[in-house]
Write an enzyme that holds these catalytic residues in place. Structure first.
Site, PDB file in Angstrom:
ATOM      1  N   ASP A 144     -41.457  75.821  -0.270  1.00  0.00           N
ATOM      2  CA  ASP A 144     -41.689  76.611   0.948  1.00  0.00           C
ATOM      3  C   ASP A 144     -42.551  75.843   1.957  1.00  0.00           C
ATOM      4  O   ASP A 144     -43.412  75.050   1.569  1.00  0.00           O
ATOM      5  CB  ASP A 144     -42.375  77.926   0.562  1.00  0.00           C
ATOM      6  CG  ASP A 144     -42.303  78.952   1.683  1.00  0.00           C
ATOM      7  OD1 ASP A 144     -41.488  78.777   2.612  1.00  0.00           O
ATOM      8  OD2 ASP A 144     -43.070  79.936   1.644  1.00  0.00           O
ATOM      9  N   ASN A 161     -31.822  83.710   2.350  1.00  0.00           N
ATOM     10  CA  ASN A 161     -31.743  82.648   3.365  1.00  0.00           C
ATOM     11  C   ASN A 161     -30.393  82.642   4.085  1.00  0.00           C
ATOM     12  O   ASN A 161     -30.277  82.137   5.204  1.00  0.00           O
ATOM     13  CB  ASN A 161     -31.944  81.246   2.752  1.00  0.00           C
ATOM     14  CG  ASN A 161     -33.347  80.970   2.255  1.00  0.00           C
ATOM     15  OD1 ASN A 161     -33.539  80.143   1.370  1.00  0.00           O
ATOM     16  ND2 ASN A 161     -34.346  81.665   2.799  1.00  0.00           N
TER      17      ASN A 161
HETATM   18  C1  FPP Z   1     -38.203  77.273   2.650  1.00  0.00           C
HETATM   19  O1  FPP Z   1     -38.982  76.893   3.752  1.00  0.00           O
HETATM   20  C2  FPP Z   1     -37.211  76.255   2.357  1.00  0.00           C
HETATM   21  C3  FPP Z   1     -35.877  76.418   2.459  1.00  0.00           C
HETATM   22  C4  FPP Z   1     -35.256  77.682   2.894  1.00  0.00           C
HETATM   23  C5  FPP Z   1     -34.934  75.318   2.206  1.00  0.00           C
HETATM   24  C6  FPP Z   1     -35.392  74.296   1.219  1.00  0.00           C
HETATM   25  C7  FPP Z   1     -34.437  73.188   1.193  1.00  0.00           C
HETATM   26  C8  FPP Z   1     -34.779  71.885   1.059  1.00  0.00           C
HETATM   27  C9  FPP Z   1     -36.142  71.388   0.800  1.00  0.00           C
HETATM   28  C10 FPP Z   1     -33.690  70.873   1.074  1.00  0.00           C
HETATM   29  C11 FPP Z   1     -33.036  70.990  -0.224  1.00  0.00           C
HETATM   30  C12 FPP Z   1     -32.027  70.092  -0.581  1.00  0.00           C
HETATM   31  C13 FPP Z   1     -30.716  70.347  -0.567  1.00  0.00           C
HETATM   32  C14 FPP Z   1     -29.788  69.493  -1.304  1.00  0.00           C
HETATM   33  C15 FPP Z   1     -30.174  71.473   0.202  1.00  0.00           C
HETATM   34  P1  FPP Z   1     -39.003  77.810   5.052  1.00  0.00           P
HETATM   35  O2  FPP Z   1     -37.908  77.359   5.949  1.00  0.00           O
HETATM   36  O3  FPP Z   1     -38.934  79.246   4.653  1.00  0.00           O
HETATM   37  O4  FPP Z   1     -40.398  77.435   5.632  1.00  0.00           O
HETATM   38  P2  FPP Z   1     -41.410  78.365   6.424  1.00  0.00           P
HETATM   39  O5  FPP Z   1     -41.887  79.408   5.433  1.00  0.00           O
HETATM   40  O6  FPP Z   1     -42.499  77.427   6.827  1.00  0.00           O
HETATM   41  O7  FPP Z   1     -40.657  78.942   7.584  1.00  0.00           O
END
Ligand code: FPP
Length: 230
Positions: A17, A65
């Site tokens: 996250d 998501n």
């Molecule tokens: C949450 O952070 C993260 C995600 C929804 C996506 C995580 C994906 C990756 C690290 C890439 C993974 C690799 C592949 C192969 C797909 P957030 O967007 O909710 O962050 P925030 O809470 O700061 O908004």
């Protein structure tokens, strides 16, 4: 298993996250945070393997998501494409396999095909597994298992439930790490987390380096797991 006096978990699961906030702080699109996050994830897998961990599960896309704006989802799908078209080959070269948990039928068809090939082409007797949670939600997973049990028409025991989950081939996680400062599981591995140790850090995932990962393993190593016993 022990390395350098550390008790090493067999299975580590990570809620990655903080990508969005990392990008926002730099006035970059959220996708830039996910892209950097993917590189961090790849490095983390290397580190996990070096430490002797056998299974690394990463929450790359939750069922929730999928409701994100199209542009962000497209960015995430592009990362999945890139991972399966390119990065998995580095895993194979080291006798490591890729697996996926979640309902991938909701993903674009070309992405599904890449994932299927990536899993199929993995080495037959791997000594390390990267398990990507994609369109994964624990409640959906458990609901699916319940429906399968109902179709089979038999009452189930605990072990039977485990064997109906996406994770049936893997041991339960010993350690669940969440980056990004929130203190919750967000529908991740709810059944499997029954006795997992939990580790939370404020570090945003794109900043979560090898040292940070080691810190989490050290914390795990210092804990006394009793599994409800004394
Ligand atoms: C949450 O952070 C993260 C995600 C929804 C996506 C995580 C994906 C990756 C690290 C890439 C993974 C690799 C592949 C192969 C797909 P957030 O967007 O909710 O962050 P925030 O809470 O700061 O908004």
């Amino acid at each position: 298993m022990k390395a350098d006096g550390l008790k090493i978990p067999r299975h580590v699961a990570v809620i990655m996250d903080g990508n969005g906030r990392w990008a926002k702080k730099r006035l970059l699109p959220r996708t830039a945070g996910h892209s950097r996050g993917m590189n961090v994830m790849i490095d983390m897998a290397k580190k996990a393997r070096e430490l002797g961990i056998k299974y690394l599960t990463v929450y790359a896309l939750s069922t929730e998501n999928l409701a994100r704006p199209r542009e962000e989802l497209e960015g995430l799908y592009d990362l999945v494409r890139r991972y399966f078209a390119k990065n998995v080959k580095d895993l194979y070269a080291e006798n490591a396999a890729v697996r996926v948990i979640g309902d991938i039928t909701a993903l674009p068809e070309d992405v599904q095909a890449l994932i299927e090939d990536g899993v199929k082409n993995s080495p037959a007797n791997p000594d390390f597994f990267v398990i990507l949670a994609l369109n994964y939600g624990a409640r959906a997973e458990i609901t699916r298992a319940v429906n399968q049990a109902i179709s089979a028409g038999q009452p189930v025991k605990e072990g039977d439930v485990s064997s109906l989950l996406y994770t049936k081939d893997f041991p339960d996680p010993d350690l669940i790490i969440r980056t990004g400062g929130e203190l919750r599981l967000s529908n991740f591995l709810l059944w499997q987390a029954a006795y997992a140790e939990l580790y939370f850090t404020d570090v945003l995932f794109p900043d979560f380096g090898g040292r940070d990962f080691e810190k989490a393993i050290k914390s795990y190593s210092s804990r006394n797991r009793r599994f409800g016993k004394i």
